[in-house]
Scaffold this motif. Structure first.
Motif, PDB file in Angstrom:
ATOM      1  N   ALA A 224      51.853  15.351  23.712  1.00 19.52           N
ATOM      2  CA  ALA A 224      51.616  15.797  22.343  1.00 19.52           C
ATOM      3  C   ALA A 224      51.009  14.716  21.469  1.00 19.52           C
ATOM      4  CB  ALA A 224      52.923  16.281  21.720  1.00 19.52           C
ATOM      5  N   HIS A 225      51.144  13.455  21.855  1.00 18.01           N
ATOM      6  CA  HIS A 225      50.552  12.338  21.101  1.00 18.01           C
ATOM      7  C   HIS A 225      50.952  12.359  19.618  1.00 18.01           C
ATOM      8  CE1 HIS A 225      48.154  11.349  24.600  1.00 18.01           C
ATOM      9  NE2 HIS A 225      47.614  12.559  24.609  1.00 18.01           N
ATOM     10  N   GLY A 226      52.213  12.662  19.356  1.00 13.76           N
ATOM     11  CA  GLY A 226      52.693  12.605  17.979  1.00 13.76           C
ATOM     12  C   GLY A 226      52.257  13.750  17.105  1.00 13.76           C
ATOM     13  N   SER A 227      51.784  14.845  17.703  1.00 13.98           N
ATOM     14  CA  SER A 227      51.282  15.994  16.945  1.00 13.98           C
ATOM     15  C   SER A 227      52.153  17.221  17.195  1.00 13.98           C
ATOM     16  CB  SER A 227      49.840  16.304  17.347  1.00 13.98           C
ATOM     17  OG  SER A 227      49.441  17.580  16.884  1.00 13.98           O
ATOM     18  N   VAL A 228      52.685  17.804  16.124  1.00 14.60           N
ATOM     19  CA  VAL A 228      53.498  19.008  16.252  1.00 14.60           C
ATOM     20  C   VAL A 228      52.653  20.179  16.755  1.00 14.60           C
ATOM     21  CG1 VAL A 228      54.872  20.704  14.982  1.00 14.60           C
ATOM     22  CG2 VAL A 228      55.115  18.272  14.464  1.00 14.60           C
ATOM     23  N   SER A 229      51.437  20.320  16.229  1.00  9.61           N
ATOM     24  CA  SER A 229      50.599  21.442  16.654  1.00  9.61           C
ATOM     25  C   SER A 229      50.238  21.319  18.131  1.00  9.61           C
ATOM     26  CB  SER A 229      49.324  21.516  15.801  1.00  9.61           C
ATOM     27  OG  SER A 229      48.510  20.379  15.990  1.00  9.61           O
ATOM     28  N   GLU A 230      50.010  20.096  18.603  1.00  8.12           N
ATOM     29  CA  GLU A 230      49.692  19.911  20.021  1.00  8.12           C
ATOM     30  C   GLU A 230      50.888  20.311  20.878  1.00  8.12           C
ATOM     31  OE1 GLU A 230      46.467  18.721  22.589  1.00  8.12           O
ATOM     32  OE2 GLU A 230      46.679  19.249  20.480  1.00  8.12           O
ATOM     33  N   ALA A 231      52.085  19.939  20.421  1.00  6.43           N
ATOM     34  CA  ALA A 231      53.297  20.298  21.156  1.00  6.43           C
ATOM     35  C   ALA A 231      53.486  21.811  21.201  1.00  6.43           C
ATOM     36  CB  ALA A 231      54.512  19.629  20.511  1.00  6.43           C
ATOM     37  N   LEU A 232      53.215  22.478  20.093  1.00  3.92           N
ATOM     38  CA  LEU A 232      53.357  23.936  20.052  1.00  3.92           C
ATOM     39  C   LEU A 232      52.368  24.611  20.992  1.00  3.92           C
ATOM     40  CD1 LEU A 232      53.905  24.607  16.240  1.00  3.92           C
ATOM     41  CD2 LEU A 232      55.603  24.735  18.064  1.00  3.92           C
ATOM     42  N   LYS A 233      51.171  24.068  21.087  1.00  2.00           N
ATOM     43  CA  LYS A 233      50.175  24.635  22.000  1.00  2.00           C
ATOM     44  C   LYS A 233      50.607  24.446  23.458  1.00  2.00           C
ATOM     45  CE  LYS A 233      46.407  23.739  18.768  1.00  2.00           C
ATOM     46  NZ  LYS A 233      45.248  22.871  18.451  1.00  2.00           N
ATOM     47  N   LEU A 234      51.221  23.313  23.739  1.00  2.00           N
ATOM     48  CA  LEU A 234      51.697  23.060  25.093  1.00  2.00           C
ATOM     49  C   LEU A 234      52.843  23.990  25.463  1.00  2.00           C
ATOM     50  CD1 LEU A 234      51.615  19.169  24.930  1.00  2.00           C
ATOM     51  CD2 LEU A 234      50.317  20.539  26.572  1.00  2.00           C
ATOM     52  N   VAL A 235      53.731  24.254  24.489  1.00  2.00           N
ATOM     53  CA  VAL A 235      54.920  25.061  24.758  1.00  2.00           C
ATOM     54  C   VAL A 235      54.650  26.556  24.647  1.00  2.00           C
ATOM     55  CG1 VAL A 235      57.248  25.623  23.926  1.00  2.00           C
ATOM     56  CG2 VAL A 235      56.509  23.230  24.042  1.00  2.00           C
ATOM     57  N   ASN A 236      53.973  26.955  23.576  1.00  2.00           N
ATOM     58  CA  ASN A 236      53.844  28.391  23.260  1.00  2.00           C
ATOM     59  C   ASN A 236      52.529  29.033  23.688  1.00  2.00           C
ATOM     60  OD1 ASN A 236      56.384  28.328  22.113  1.00  2.00           O
ATOM     61  ND2 ASN A 236      55.636  28.038  20.021  1.00  2.00           N
ATOM     62  N   TYR A 237      51.567  28.221  24.116  1.00  2.00           N
ATOM     63  CA  TYR A 237      50.257  28.773  24.463  1.00  2.00           C
ATOM     64  C   TYR A 237      49.823  28.438  25.890  1.00  2.00           C
ATOM     65  CZ  TYR A 237      49.586  29.926  19.519  1.00  2.00           C
ATOM     66  OH  TYR A 237      49.717  30.454  18.252  1.00  2.00           O
ATOM     67  N   GLY A 238      50.769  27.999  26.712  1.00  2.00           N
ATOM     68  CA  GLY A 238      50.419  27.700  28.096  1.00  2.00           C
ATOM     69  C   GLY A 238      49.602  26.439  28.262  1.00  2.00           C
ATOM     70  N   GLY A 239      49.753  25.508  27.328  1.00  2.00           N
ATOM     71  CA  GLY A 239      48.951  24.286  27.377  1.00  2.00           C
ATOM     72  C   GLY A 239      49.152  23.471  28.642  1.00  2.00           C
ATOM     73  N   PHE A 240      50.390  23.393  29.128  1.00  2.00           N
ATOM     74  CA  PHE A 240      50.655  22.640  30.351  1.00  2.00           C
ATOM     75  C   PHE A 240      49.890  23.236  31.532  1.00  2.00           C
ATOM     76  CE2 PHE A 240      54.640  20.989  28.321  1.00  2.00           C
ATOM     77  CZ  PHE A 240      54.372  19.643  28.529  1.00  2.00           C
ATOM     78  N   ASP A 241      49.865  24.550  31.617  1.00  2.00           N
ATOM     79  CA  ASP A 241      49.154  25.214  32.723  1.00  2.00           C
ATOM     80  C   ASP A 241      47.650  24.965  32.629  1.00  2.00           C
ATOM     81  OD1 ASP A 241      51.546  26.222  33.665  1.00  2.00           O
ATOM     82  OD2 ASP A 241      51.365  28.086  32.524  1.00  2.00           O
ATOM     83  N   ILE A 242      47.124  24.943  31.397  1.00  2.00           N
ATOM     84  CA  ILE A 242      45.694  24.689  31.199  1.00  2.00           C
ATOM     85  C   ILE A 242      45.350  23.272  31.640  1.00  2.00           C
ATOM     86  CG2 ILE A 242      43.887  24.426  29.455  1.00  2.00           C
ATOM     87  CD1 ILE A 242      45.301  26.677  27.877  1.00  2.00           C
ATOM     88  N   VAL A 243      46.177  22.315  31.230  1.00  2.00           N
ATOM     89  CA  VAL A 243      45.945  20.911  31.615  1.00  2.00           C
ATOM     90  C   VAL A 243      46.016  20.758  33.127  1.00  2.00           C
ATOM     91  CG1 VAL A 243      46.883  18.575  31.482  1.00  2.00           C
ATOM     92  CG2 VAL A 243      46.759  19.974  29.416  1.00  2.00           C
ATOM     93  N   GLU A 244      47.002  21.401  33.751  1.00  2.00           N
ATOM     94  CA  GLU A 244      47.171  21.305  35.202  1.00  2.00           C
ATOM     95  C   GLU A 244      45.956  21.888  35.929  1.00  2.00           C
ATOM     96  OE1 GLU A 244      50.244  23.077  38.554  1.00  2.00           O
ATOM     97  OE2 GLU A 244      51.015  22.605  36.537  1.00  2.00           O
ATOM     98  N   ALA A 245      45.467  23.033  35.462  1.00  2.00           N
ATOM     99  CA  ALA A 245      44.300  23.650  36.095  1.00  2.00           C
ATOM    100  C   ALA A 245      43.048  22.792  35.882  1.00  2.00           C
ATOM    101  CB  ALA A 245      44.082  25.047  35.519  1.00  2.00           C
ATOM    102  N   PHE A 246      42.913  22.234  34.696  1.00  2.00           N
ATOM    103  CA  PHE A 246      41.772  21.365  34.386  1.00  2.00           C
ATOM    104  C   PHE A 246      41.746  20.157  35.319  1.00  2.00           C
ATOM    105  CE2 PHE A 246      40.381  17.511  32.128  1.00  2.00           C
ATOM    106  CZ  PHE A 246      39.079  17.845  31.800  1.00  2.00           C
TER     107      PHE A 246
END
Length: 343
Positions: A224-246
């Protein structure tokens, strides 16, 4: 808690309604003291990464000013907004006659948030500032963020900043101050805000009911690098899966299965995928920038130069794709191909 206002992430609270702020006590104290001195600047440029609380701080300061219109009577610190106050309730409802939140408008036909703040929106700010406040109070404009101003809108804002009305206050937010017109930056007092510390980020997420736990807690805080919005995208929008696929695609075999590339592109270009598409674009840009830096530190100058050039090209290509609503799937495939080629 979720806010249904356009442009607000699932799990987030609109900055006008947020009564909690984490990690920026020093900036709060500076703003309060500066205002109390009576010598505060008419335009403050709040700089820092997206999602660290700039808009929340701007609304909190606006709340402070409107509660204490005479600087000499204002306290030396910003208090948490109280919903028992009519002023606070008006700000939260977007019905204050003394504050204009200038942000990307919603397209009436599509119902989606537009890609830029247009000159028509800035004209609203001009009319708002031209009106005489019935209470003799301050008139405050929050530009959120100024990065979204298109060229005509930026020039229109500049004209207002050059000759500001009396008792007008501009709170200009930016994620990337280097991209703003130098003349806009020169008219503002810069106030740099840092990403949240790990402890403050956890506290902020806990207040939203999404405190990290389990195996991914450490990964979430790091990513998340100190960003609440980044953390929310990782948790609520499948961000981890996107990063893993990338990473599987860019670090994979010389010729990754095209089905994997197309599968990721399909997810990111689906209907109502604005948030995940933007998340991917930002992650890809950060990955290239970090890779260029690592190559330079390792002494591989040719690779670093190649990646640095790609970083600039990606930013331009993504901006054009978003600005002209180009085919997102093809944009994603091209970005992935270009990154693999540069690596």
């Amino acid at each position: 808690m979720s806010d249904e206002r356009p442009g607000i992430l699932d799990g987030a609270v609109h900055p006008a309604e947020q009564t909690k702020l984490f990690g920026h006590a020093e900036a709060e104290d500076f703003l309060a003291r500066s205002y109390r001195s009576g010598k505060g600047h008419h335009a403050i440029l709040m700089e820092g990464p997206e999602g660290i609380g700039k808009a929340t701080l701007a609304f909190r300061f606006a709340n402070h000013v409107l509660h204490h219109p005479d600087p000499s009577d204002a306290p030396e610190s910003l208090a948490a907004p109280s919903l028992a106050s009519p002023i606070t309730r008006q700000l939260a409802a977007g019905s204050s006659h003394n504050l204009l939140h200038l942000t990307r408008p919603v397209d009436e036909k599509s119902g989606k948030v537009k890609s830029a703040i247009t000159v028509d929106e800035v004209r609203k700010a001009g009319k708002f500032l031209a009106q005489t406040s019935g209470t003799g109070n301050w008139r405050i404009v929050i530009i959120d963020p100024a990065d979204d101003l298109n060229r005509n809108a930026a020039n229109a804002i500049l004209k207002i900043l050059e000759e500001p009305p009396k008792r007008a206050l501009f709170l200009v937010l930016t994620h990337a101050p280097g991209k703003l017109l130098p003349t806009i930056r020169s008219r503002c007092m810069p106030l740099a805000l840092a990403p949240l510390s790990d402890a403050d980020l956890v506290s902020a997420l806990d207040s939203l009911g999404v405190a990290p736990s389990g195996e991914r807690a450490g990964a979430l805080i790091e990513a998340a690098h100190g960003s609440v919005s980044e953390a929310l995208k990782l948790v609520n929008y499948g961000g981890f899966d996107i990063v893993e696929a990338f990473r599987a695609i860019v670090d994979g075999p010389a010729e990754p299965p095209r089905r994997d590339v197309h599968k990721l592109a399909d997810v990111l270009s689906a209907k109502d995928s604005d948030t995940v598409f933007s998340f991917f674009c930002q992650h890809a840009a950060d990955f290239v920038t970090d890779s260029a830096r690592a190559a330079a530190l390792a002494g591989d100058i040719a690779r670093a130069d190649r990646l640095a050039q790609l970083s600039s090209q990606l930013g331009e290509r993504i901006a054009i794709a978003q600005g002209y609503n180009l085919d997102r799937k093809q944009t994603i495939i091209t970005v992935l191909d270009d990154i693999r080629a540069a690596l």
